[in-house]
Design a protein around this motif. Structure first.
Motif, mmCIF file in Angstrom:
data_model
loop_
_atom_site.group_PDB
_atom_site.id
_atom_site.type_symbol
_atom_site.label_atom_id
_atom_site.label_comp_id
_atom_site.label_asym_id
_atom_site.label_seq_id
_atom_site.Cartn_x
_atom_site.Cartn_y
_atom_site.Cartn_z
ATOM 1 N N GLU A 79 0.853 -1.183 0.000
ATOM 2 C CA GLU A 79 0.000 0.000 0.000
ATOM 3 C C GLU A 79 0.894 1.239 0.000
ATOM 4 O OE1 GLU A 79 -3.331 0.083 -0.064
ATOM 5 O OE2 GLU A 79 -3.560 -2.071 0.092
ATOM 6 N N MET A 80 0.528 2.218 -0.816
ATOM 7 C CA MET A 80 1.330 3.438 -0.890
ATOM 8 C C MET A 80 0.527 4.641 -0.406
ATOM 9 S SD MET A 80 4.206 2.265 -1.788
ATOM 10 C CE MET A 80 5.148 3.748 -2.085
ATOM 11 N N PHE A 81 1.224 5.725 -0.108
ATOM 12 C CA PHE A 81 0.585 6.916 0.448
ATOM 13 C C PHE A 81 -0.453 7.522 -0.493
ATOM 14 C CE2 PHE A 81 4.316 8.439 -1.794
ATOM 15 C CZ PHE A 81 3.863 9.562 -2.475
ATOM 16 N N TRP A 82 -0.345 7.266 -1.796
ATOM 17 C CA TRP A 82 -1.335 7.801 -2.725
ATOM 18 C C TRP A 82 -2.569 6.901 -2.819
ATOM 19 C CZ3 TRP A 82 3.580 6.291 -4.466
ATOM 20 C CH2 TRP A 82 3.630 5.140 -5.248
ATOM 21 N N ARG A 112 13.059 -3.251 -16.402
ATOM 22 C CA ARG A 112 12.444 -2.791 -15.156
ATOM 23 C C ARG A 112 10.941 -2.591 -15.342
ATOM 24 N NH1 ARG A 112 16.073 -1.043 -11.249
ATOM 25 N NH2 ARG A 112 18.210 -1.204 -11.938
ATOM 26 N N TRP A 113 10.186 -3.059 -14.338
ATOM 27 C CA TRP A 113 8.726 -3.013 -14.364
ATOM 28 C C TRP A 113 8.213 -2.329 -13.104
ATOM 29 C CZ3 TRP A 113 6.186 -5.263 -18.537
ATOM 30 C CH2 TRP A 113 6.970 -6.077 -19.363
ATOM 31 N N MET A 114 7.178 -1.493 -13.252
ATOM 32 C CA MET A 114 6.449 -0.917 -12.118
ATOM 33 C C MET A 114 5.015 -1.427 -12.191
ATOM 34 S SD MET A 114 7.691 3.058 -11.792
ATOM 35 C CE MET A 114 6.923 3.570 -13.303
ATOM 36 N N PHE A 115 4.419 -1.602 -11.025
ATOM 37 C CA PHE A 115 3.041 -2.100 -10.921
ATOM 38 C C PHE A 115 2.278 -1.125 -10.051
ATOM 39 C CE2 PHE A 115 6.037 -5.439 -11.470
ATOM 40 C CZ PHE A 115 5.468 -6.313 -12.363
ATOM 41 N N ASN A 116 1.130 -0.671 -10.524
ATOM 42 C CA ASN A 116 0.304 0.261 -9.764
ATOM 43 C C ASN A 116 -1.151 -0.152 -9.940
ATOM 44 O OD1 ASN A 116 0.490 2.922 -8.248
ATOM 45 N ND2 ASN A 116 -1.169 3.311 -9.687
ATOM 46 N N CYS A 117 -1.773 -0.587 -8.856
ATOM 47 C CA CYS A 117 -3.160 -1.055 -8.907
ATOM 48 C C CYS A 117 -4.013 -0.175 -7.993
ATOM 49 C CB CYS A 117 -3.243 -2.517 -8.482
ATOM 50 S SG CYS A 117 -4.917 -3.190 -8.544
ATOM 51 N N ALA A 118 -5.019 0.470 -8.577
ATOM 52 C CA ALA A 118 -5.900 1.357 -7.816
ATOM 53 C C ALA A 118 -6.986 0.577 -7.074
ATOM 54 C CB ALA A 118 -6.534 2.386 -8.741
ATOM 55 N N SER A 119 -7.243 -0.679 -7.459
ATOM 56 C CA SER A 119 -8.290 -1.477 -6.845
ATOM 57 C C SER A 119 -7.967 -1.734 -5.369
ATOM 58 C CB SER A 119 -8.430 -2.820 -7.557
ATOM 59 O OG SER A 119 -9.335 -3.657 -6.888
#
Length: 145
Positions: free
Chosen positions: A119-122, A136-143
């Motif tokens: 979990e991130m601050f945003w 390099r891969w980033m993963f960002n899930c809003a669910s």
């Protein structure tokens, strides 16, 4: 219609990398793998070795959200050299945390986890890794589920 693609350069292992990505994303190549030897001879270009002719000139693979991942084997005989660094990430934004975890686990296997999924601050579920090919891969899930 506009679209976005990501192009990756490799040092002779494009076919191996894209075969791996094909299993991760469960998709098929768009068209055929195009090898350097498939191209007609062009005036002014040096003759390619048999090894260079077998390398990948172009491959395309759909990943998520209409994005295409494309790649090639860089030929040093043509004056190019691949240098992997931290200047390029591919950012994936899956719809579910389950899919985020699956992709993160598959792409980080044999590579290096930079930041575990968390979990991130945003407010989103985020993590990053480098796969076994140095991408390099980033993963960002809003669910939230």
């Amino acid at each position: 219609m506009s679209k976005t693609s990501i192009y990756l350069n490799f040092n002779g292992n494009t076919e191996e990398a894209f075969s791996f990505y094909k299993t991760v994303f469960g998709t098929d190549f768009i068209g055929n793998l195009v090898r350097n030897g498939d191209m007609p001879k062009t005036a002014g270009f040096p003759e390619l070795s048999d090894q260079e002719k077998d390398l990948i000139m172009h491959v395309a693979l759909p990943i998520l959200g209409g994005i295409q991942l494309m790649g090639t084997d860089v030929l040093e005989s043509m004056g190019m050299k691949v240098t992997f660094g931290n200047n390029v990430f591919i950012n994936l934004e899956p719809d579910t945390r389950e899919e985020t975890y699956r992709l993160f686990k598959a792409l980080s296997e044999g590579g290096k986890v930079d930041m575990e999924l968390q979990e991130m601050f945003w407010g989103d579920y985020f993590g990053s890794c480098q796969d076994k090919f140095g991408v390099r891969w980033m993963f960002n899930c809003a669910s939230k589920e």
